[in-house]
Design a protein around this motif. Structure first.
Motif, mmCIF file in Angstrom:
data_model
loop_
_atom_site.group_PDB
_atom_site.id
_atom_site.type_symbol
_atom_site.label_atom_id
_atom_site.label_comp_id
_atom_site.label_asym_id
_atom_site.label_seq_id
_atom_site.Cartn_x
_atom_site.Cartn_y
_atom_site.Cartn_z
ATOM 1 N N GLY A 16 0.545 -0.910 0.265
ATOM 2 C CA GLY A 16 0.246 0.187 -0.169
ATOM 3 C C GLY A 16 1.033 1.165 0.239
ATOM 4 O O GLY A 16 0.107 2.257 0.418
ATOM 5 N N TYR A 39 1.756 -3.200 -3.823
ATOM 6 C CA TYR A 39 -0.025 -3.293 -3.744
ATOM 7 C C TYR A 39 0.172 -5.273 -3.802
ATOM 8 O O TYR A 39 0.311 -5.848 -4.052
ATOM 9 N N LYS A 77 -2.971 -1.172 -9.715
ATOM 10 C CA LYS A 77 -3.522 -2.613 -9.300
ATOM 11 C C LYS A 77 -3.155 -3.362 -10.265
ATOM 12 O O LYS A 77 -2.894 -4.404 -10.831
#
Length: 112
Positions: A16, A39, A77
């Motif tokens: 993150g 991520y 993502k």
């Protein structure tokens, strides 16, 4: 960021988190960013070229986490571990994680 034997080493936190490196020629032209992060405990990278002089790392980094900027959100993502972009001056900016697992990741940056 630390510099050891010519190798720059950015340190970012866990999943993150992310960071941006800004590059510009000595003539003040061809500015570009390389954004790297983690991520879901996997690395990702993005290259942004064609930057205006007033575009900063501080103003750009939040775009990755703001759904208004869908291209940036998609980039992290998608968790790309490599990317190659031809900039407006016909230079290829290539980045690739040489080591993309564990806690000591290695990223190669080639400006051609």
């Amino acid at each position: 960021m630390t510099d050891q034997d010519g190798a720059l080493t950015p340190t970012i936190g866990g999943s993150g988190t992310s960071s941006i490196l800004r590059f510009i020629t000595e003539q003040g032209k061809e500015a570009f960013f390389i954004t790297l992060g983690i991520y879901n405990y996997k690395p990702w990278v993005d290259v942004i070229t064609g930057l205006a002089n007033n575009v900063t790392c501080i103003s750009t980094l939040p775009e990755y986490y703001n759904s208004v900027h869908t291209k940036r959100c998609y980039s992290y993502k998608a968790q790309y571990t490599s990317q190659s972009i031809l900039n407006i001056d016909h230079r290829t900016i290539s980045v690739q994680y040489r080591v993309h697992e564990g806690h000591n990741l290695e990223l190669d940056i080639v400006i051609g």
